[in-house]
Write an enzyme that holds these catalytic residues in place. Structure first.
Site, PDB file in Angstrom:
ATOM      1  N   ASP A   1       0.842  -1.192   0.000  1.00 41.30           N
ATOM      2  CA  ASP A   1       0.000   0.000   0.000  1.00 41.30           C
ATOM      3  C   ASP A   1       0.878   1.244   0.000  1.00 41.30           C
ATOM      4  O   ASP A   1       1.940   1.267   0.629  1.00 41.30           O
ATOM      5  CB  ASP A   1      -0.934   0.002   1.225  1.00 41.30           C
ATOM      6  N   SER A   2       0.447   2.259  -0.731  1.00 38.73           N
ATOM      7  CA  SER A   2       1.118   3.551  -0.779  1.00 38.73           C
ATOM      8  C   SER A   2       2.569   3.386  -1.221  1.00 38.73           C
ATOM      9  O   SER A   2       2.831   2.855  -2.294  1.00 38.73           O
ATOM     10  CB  SER A   2       1.007   4.239   0.590  1.00 38.73           C
ATOM     11  N   ALA A   3       3.537   3.804  -0.376  1.00 36.21           N
ATOM     12  CA  ALA A   3       4.946   3.617  -0.725  1.00 36.21           C
ATOM     13  C   ALA A   3       5.250   2.143  -0.949  1.00 36.21           C
ATOM     14  O   ALA A   3       6.062   1.781  -1.804  1.00 36.21           O
ATOM     15  CB  ALA A   3       5.839   4.183   0.379  1.00 36.21           C
TER      16      ALA A   3
ATOM     17  N   HIS B   1      -6.501   8.534   1.538  1.00 32.03           N
ATOM     18  CA  HIS B   1      -5.285   7.739   1.504  1.00 32.03           C
ATOM     19  C   HIS B   1      -5.030   7.131   2.888  1.00 32.03           C
ATOM     20  O   HIS B   1      -5.258   7.751   3.916  1.00 32.03           O
ATOM     21  CB  HIS B   1      -4.108   8.636   1.113  1.00 32.03           C
TER      22      HIS B   1
END
Length: 315
Positions: free
Chosen positions: A157-159, A283
């Site tokens: 997820d994300s980074a 987010h």
């Protein structure tokens, strides 16, 4: 029409601090706060086994902390390498423990979560090399975890979504077996911040100025001309080598449009890639699943996609 935050999420975010991500932040204190917050949350699933590991690091680097989750005592399950989010500067095994527990249970996969090195103490390519070393380790040692070495996915997820793409591209570049599937949850895949299709993120969600600081901390002055052609993934000249992919985004996220565009890029290159958006969410919503029903519901299609890919017919 302006998108509206899910009411339960709005209430939850109102009780959290509004962190300003810049060089004035006490990063050690913020890491400790996020870890404590995650540890205090009720657990969403109870796997049959959770085992802490130390994976050999890349050449010249220290061992990598990791945690393996087996959802049942069943042997020869597919495996999934999980890479946590946190802008490359925060996050770890504890902050994403709840999400990984649920992923293992719902997708019926052994999950190996990786505590890769964080910036700014360890700048690019440390996190990428840790993630790739962990992927190779899972391929080599899957049997010891009760998993199938021939059926290993990557997720993040994300980074961590960005890192998952780098694992897949690096495997293709270096001749390693490709991941069986790629699950990207609100991933960082584009060349920078965008408006998320006109959505205005809540102040407790991800802001474009946060992204600039994260990226600067991650790169640490690494020369742009030495970055690989798949950094960022949206610029990759040959995305057709990527595995089947599911991209999950959040409506009120500045990374939303990047995630959707990446799924389009993969489809245009002939990859089986799907994209799904999550209305009313910001987010980072995986970390709110214990308190926000809409966040838990939004994650389910991603879990289902991974389960279908790993337990369906094999090519």
């Amino acid at each position: 029409m302006t998108a509206r935050l899910d009411p339960a999420l709005e209430d939850y975010l109102a009780g959290r601090p509004d962190v300003v991500w810049d060089d004035s932040l006490d990063l050690a204190a913020e890491r400790a706060r996020e870890r404590a917050e995650s540890l205090a949350a009720p657990r969403l699933a109870e796997p049959a086994e959770i085992r802490d590991l130390v994976i050999p690091g890349p050449e010249g680097a220290p061992g990598i902390g990791a945690r393996a989750y087996r959802p049942t005592d069943e042997l020869n399950l597919p495996a999934t390498l999980y890479l946590h989010g946190g802008g490359f500067v925060v996050g770890g095994l504890e902050t994403h423990d709840n999400a990984v527990r649920l992923l293992a249970e719902q997708a019926r996969t052994v999950v190996v979560a990786v505590d890769y090195r964080l910036a700014p103490e360890h700048t690019y390519p440390a996190a990428v090399e840790d993630a790739y070393a962990a992927y190779l380790w899972v391929l080599a040692e899957a049997a010891s975890l009760g998993a199938d070495p021939d059926w290993v996915a990557v997720a993040g997820d994300s980074a961590g979504g960005f890192l998952a793409t780098q694992v897949a591209f690096t495997a293709a570049e270096r001749g390693a077996p490709p991941p069986a599937f790629q699950l990207l949850i609100y991933p960082a895949t584009g060349g920078g911040a965008d408006s998320g299709g006109g959505a205005e993120p809540d102040s407790a969600g991800l802001r474009p100025e946060d992204m600039d600081w994260y990226l600067s901390s991650f790169l640490g002055g690494f020369p742009a001309e030495r970055l690989p052609p798949y950094f960022p993934p949206a610029t990759a000249p040959d995305p057709g080598a990527q595995p089947p992919t599911f991209v999950l985004t959040a409506e009120l996220d500045p990374l939303r449009a990047d995630g959707a565009a990446y799924a389009d890029l993969l489809r245009e290159a002939g990859v089986d890639a799907r994209w799904r958006d999550s209305p009313g969410l910001v987010h980072g919503f995986l970390r709110f699943m214990h308190a926000v029903p809409a966040a838990r519901a939004a994650a389910q299609p991603a879990f289902d996609a991974l389960r279908a890919a790993l337990h369906g017919p094999r090519a």
